[in-house]
Design a protein around this motif. Structure first.
Motif, short mmCIF file in Angstrom:
data_model
loop_
_atom_site.label_atom_id
_atom_site.label_comp_id
_atom_site.label_asym_id
_atom_site.label_seq_id
_atom_site.Cartn_x
_atom_site.Cartn_y
_atom_site.Cartn_z
N TYR A 64 -5.87 -7.72 30.53
CA TYR A 64 -4.86 -7.78 29.76
C TYR A 64 -3.87 -6.41 30.23
O TYR A 64 -2.46 -6.31 29.92
CB TYR A 64 -4.93 -7.35 28.33
N LYS A 110 -0.58 -7.21 31.14
CA LYS A 110 -0.52 -8.51 31.83
C LYS A 110 -0.27 -9.54 30.77
O LYS A 110 -0.07 -10.72 31.28
CB LYS A 110 -1.92 -8.54 32.60
N PHE A 111 -0.55 -9.40 29.57
CA PHE A 111 -0.35 -10.31 28.37
C PHE A 111 0.74 -10.77 28.19
O PHE A 111 1.29 -11.66 27.39
CB PHE A 111 -1.36 -10.08 27.32
N ILE A 112 1.94 -10.01 28.52
CA ILE A 112 3.39 -10.26 28.36
C ILE A 112 3.88 -10.97 29.45
O ILE A 112 3.54 -10.50 30.73
CB ILE A 112 4.15 -8.79 27.92
N GLN A 113 4.69 -12.12 28.90
CA GLN A 113 5.20 -12.87 30.12
C GLN A 113 6.10 -12.24 31.10
O GLN A 113 6.08 -12.41 32.29
CB GLN A 113 5.85 -14.10 29.56
N ARG A 114 7.16 -11.49 30.60
CA ARG A 114 7.96 -10.66 31.46
C ARG A 114 7.14 -9.57 31.98
O ARG A 114 6.42 -8.92 31.36
CB ARG A 114 9.14 -10.13 30.97
N THR A 116 6.25 -6.08 32.37
CA THR A 116 6.38 -5.05 31.53
C THR A 116 5.43 -3.84 31.99
O THR A 116 4.04 -3.92 32.17
CB THR A 116 6.07 -5.61 30.25
#
Length: 388
Positions: A64, A110-114, A116
């Motif tokens: 993540y 890693k779990f955020i689509q954009r 970050t």
């Protein structure tokens, strides 16, 4: 300031605590470092980016998130030679002093689509003898706005030399006008943009002191900062670069007073320039910056104009800046970050730890500050600094 003061010994000991930071910067003998860097992550302004990644035991890549750990230690020793006029104004003595030691963490979610990224840093301040929170925040890629949004504590984005990593600069200290007028950090939100086809980059930010009221850098209740730069020349083949920028800043001073002061580009020394506390409703600062890099040479200049809204003191106007020339006779080219609009650290083509001669840089810089205006007598100071 009158009289002569020569800082004949100004020697820092900057040791990166985590070995990978030293090894990452090393390259294979004969390798050439990239002259342009088009990546940007949260914390890049506070983290010297390596040209090569030879080890990775300080990095963790999970399902993540990722995290990289680093740090630094800075210890200085300054000595001086003064004439009689200088001694009558300031008593300077050879001074060894711990400047700061810091630890930072940075990585990506890693779990955020954009895309970050995040950064967090803690520093031990040698002056106050306490731990301080340094650049800390989250940066999110926003391609719809041609860039990134950063939220947290960071540099305001005013002045190329201010944005650069302190360890990566071409001199020991920034110019006196830079240190006197622009806080090192601020809390707020910042938009960093880049239009590669038009060769334009920018950052816009708004900041407040709700979480930094007790920090030494917090001299404003709130401020708005803008910077735009045009890079009409950037060639990876020849190493040529031309950077032209302009900066704007509006601030509302803390408690209705502002004080501009600076040491003489020698950190353990007392303040040579000092306006004292000036009643002020707001300040407006404008600065130009221009840098030309034809290869291993680098020419640059920045100049500030500081307008203080203070009817009681005749609305004083201060100004100052610097001009620098550097040359890398060992053939390296100082890298440039095209998205952030700043220069990176030097990475040797032939590292000492791999049997090479390392990288050598010859520097000459002239700086000037005028903090005298009307009844305000903050002082006039100039300095020429040759360095190797």
């Amino acid at each position: 300031m009158e009289g002569r003061t020569a800082g004949f010994a100004q020697m820092p000991l900057a040791i990166l605590l985590w070995l990978p930071l030293m090894l990452h910067a090393q390259q294979q003998p004969g390798a050439k470092s990239a002259t342009f860097d088009n990546t940007l992550e949260a914390g890049d302004e506070d983290d010297p980016q390596p040209a090569r990644r030879l080890v990775s035991w300080n990095e963790f890549h999970g399902k993540y998130a990722t995290v990289k750990v680093g740090g630094g230690f800075l210890y200085g020793y300054d000595a001086y030679a003064q004439d009689q006029t200088s001694k009558e104004q300031f008593s300077l003595f050879a001074t060894p002093k711990l400047r700061d030691t810091r630890v930072w963490f940075k990585g990506a979610f890693k779990f955020i689509q954009r895309p970050t990224t995040y950064t967090a840093a803690v520093m031990y301040d040698g002056i106050k003898s306490e731990f301080l929170v340094r650049e800390t925040g989250i940066m999110v890629a926003v391609p719809e706005l041609s860039g990134y949004i950063f939220v947290g504590r960071s540099k305001e984005g005013f002045s190329l030399n201010k944005i650069m990593v302190g360890y990566a600069g071409w001199t020991m200290e920034r110019s006196t006008i830079n240190d006197a007028t622009i806080p090192i950090l601020a809390d707020g939100i910042k938009w960093l943009g880049y239009a590669p086809k038009k060769h334009i980059l920018w950052n816009l930010g708004v900041f407040g002191d709700e979480f930094s009221e007790d920090q030494s850098f917090s001299t404003y209740d709130r401020q708005a900062v803008g910077r735009i730069a045009w890079v009409p020349m950037e060639s990876e083949e020849t190493g040529k670069l031309l950077h032209i920028g302009v900066n704007f800043r509006y601030g509302r001073p803390d408690n209705g007073t502002i004080q501009f002061r600076s040491r003489p580009e020698s950190w353990p020394a007392p303040y040579f320039l000092d306006t004292g506390k000036i009643p002020a409703t707001d300040t407006r600062i404008t600065a130009i910056e221009a840098y030309y890099r034809p290869g291993s040479l680098l020419f640059g200049t920045e100049y500030f104009l500081v307008d203080v809204n203070s009817p009681q003191k005749g609305n004083p106007v201060f100004h100052g800046g610097d001009a620098v020339v550097t040359w890398l006779p060992t053939g390296e080219i100082r890298g440039y970050n095209t998205r952030g609009g700043f220069f990176n650290q030097i990475s040797p083509n032939r590292p000492v730890f791999q049997g090479g001669r390392g990288a050598w840089e010859l520097v000459g810089r002239f700086s000037y500050s005028d903090l005298d205006s009307g009844p305000v007598r903050g002082g006039i100071f100039w300095r020429f600094t040759p360095m190797v």
